[in-house]
Design an enzyme around this catalytic site. Sequence first.
Site, mmCIF file in Angstrom:
data_model
loop_
_atom_site.group_PDB
_atom_site.id
_atom_site.type_symbol
_atom_site.label_atom_id
_atom_site.label_comp_id
_atom_site.label_asym_id
_atom_site.label_seq_id
_atom_site.Cartn_x
_atom_site.Cartn_y
_atom_site.Cartn_z
ATOM 1 N N TYR A 170 -11.959 -1.895 -3.816
ATOM 2 C CA TYR A 170 -12.613 -2.172 -2.538
ATOM 3 C C TYR A 170 -14.180 -2.165 -2.294
ATOM 4 C CZ TYR A 170 -8.261 -2.487 0.014
ATOM 5 O OH TYR A 170 -6.872 -2.986 0.649
ATOM 6 N N ASN A 227 -1.806 0.335 6.895
ATOM 7 C CA ASN A 227 -1.377 -0.908 7.330
ATOM 8 C C ASN A 227 -0.517 -1.838 6.195
ATOM 9 O OD1 ASN A 227 -3.630 -1.842 5.744
ATOM 10 N ND2 ASN A 227 -4.581 -2.828 7.618
ATOM 11 N N GLU A 237 -9.761 -10.591 -7.626
ATOM 12 C CA GLU A 237 -8.722 -9.296 -7.537
ATOM 13 C C GLU A 237 -7.525 -9.843 -8.573
ATOM 14 O OE1 GLU A 237 -9.766 -8.556 -2.777
ATOM 15 O OE2 GLU A 237 -7.565 -9.637 -3.207
ATOM 16 N N HIS A 246 -2.250 -5.442 1.202
ATOM 17 C CA HIS A 246 -3.616 -6.072 1.213
ATOM 18 C C HIS A 246 -3.377 -7.640 0.562
ATOM 19 C CE1 HIS A 246 -7.464 -6.960 -0.371
ATOM 20 N NE2 HIS A 246 -6.902 -7.523 -1.598
ATOM 21 N N LYS A 255 0.722 -1.340 0.024
ATOM 22 C CA LYS A 255 0.049 -0.021 0.050
ATOM 23 C C LYS A 255 0.773 1.197 0.059
ATOM 24 C CE LYS A 255 -3.988 -2.263 2.275
ATOM 25 N NZ LYS A 255 -4.877 -1.778 3.356
HETATM 26 N N1 UDP Z 1 -9.782 -0.680 7.437
HETATM 27 C C1 UDP Z 1 -9.881 0.768 8.036
HETATM 28 N N2 UDP Z 1 -10.482 0.704 9.188
HETATM 29 C C2 UDP Z 1 -11.130 -0.693 9.650
HETATM 30 C C3 UDP Z 1 -10.984 -1.712 9.237
HETATM 31 C C4 UDP Z 1 -10.257 -1.567 7.750
HETATM 32 O O1 UDP Z 1 -9.386 1.648 7.659
HETATM 33 O O2 UDP Z 1 -11.743 -0.236 10.805
HETATM 34 C C5 UDP Z 1 -9.137 -0.550 5.990
HETATM 35 C C6 UDP Z 1 -7.381 -1.083 5.925
HETATM 36 O O3 UDP Z 1 -6.674 -0.657 5.111
HETATM 37 C C7 UDP Z 1 -7.888 -2.725 5.771
HETATM 38 C C8 UDP Z 1 -8.767 -2.320 4.658
HETATM 39 O O4 UDP Z 1 -9.701 -1.384 5.102
HETATM 40 O O5 UDP Z 1 -6.518 -3.226 5.548
HETATM 41 C C9 UDP Z 1 -9.640 -3.416 4.247
HETATM 42 O O6 UDP Z 1 -10.440 -4.134 5.551
HETATM 43 P P1 UDP Z 1 -10.518 -5.601 5.869
HETATM 44 O O7 UDP Z 1 -11.267 -5.974 6.747
HETATM 45 O O8 UDP Z 1 -10.704 -6.488 4.365
HETATM 46 O O9 UDP Z 1 -9.135 -5.887 6.299
HETATM 47 P P2 UDP Z 1 -7.635 -6.666 5.622
HETATM 48 O O10 UDP Z 1 -8.470 -7.891 4.761
HETATM 49 O O11 UDP Z 1 -6.890 -5.938 4.766
HETATM 50 O O12 UDP Z 1 -7.083 -7.373 6.784
HETATM 51 MG MG MG Z 2 -9.747 -7.824 3.473
#
Ligand code: UDP
Ligand code: MG
Length: 140
Positions: A51, A114, A128, A117, A11
């Site tokens: 997303y 974070n 994807e 992805h 990211k």
């Molecule tokens: N995210 C965020 N706040 C939250 C949850 C998710 O900003 O409370 C963002 C974060 O960058 C995350 C992305 O949205 O990686 C997608 O969320 P997901 O639950 O799919 O997490 P991931 O699969 O990336 O662990």
């Molecule tokens: Mg996810």
Amino acid sequence: MATERTLSLIKPDATARNLVGAICAKLEGAGLRIVAQKRVRMTLAQAQAFYAVHAQRPFYPELTEFMASGPVVAMVLEGAGAIAKNREVMGATDPAEAAPGTIRAEHAASIGENCVHGSDGPETAAQEIPFFFAQTDIVG
Ligand code: UDP
Ligand code: MG
């Protein structure tokens, strides 16, 4: 375990901090093979489409603006159980909850920014990967 392919994105927070090499080293060190890779700047519309599953979540505007704020490195990772393996190396979404040694535990600043992805299942990976790569871009 079956050989799988999964989509990984480094990211904008991580590309900005020169963490591409460190993150790829962790992925490769875990036995994942990078079989396609490119650095791209997503438009806001592309980030919103990528997303779309999160469109109703409160963090969607912030997430999509962040993903379009700088370059990302898109990769296809291949290996035995690659989808779960990648998620394991990434660590939990919230870096405060990520296991020691994971990418997010070591490098992520917040639950939003974070670093990485990763596809969360076979159907997601199948959707994807073509978002970024043609079949001919993927070279094992
Ligand atoms: N995210 C965020 N706040 C939250 C949850 C998710 O900003 O409370 C963002 C974060 O960058 C995350 C992305 O949205 O990686 C997608 O969320 P997901 O639950 O799919 O997490 P991931 O699969 O990336 O662990
Ligand atoms: Mg996810």
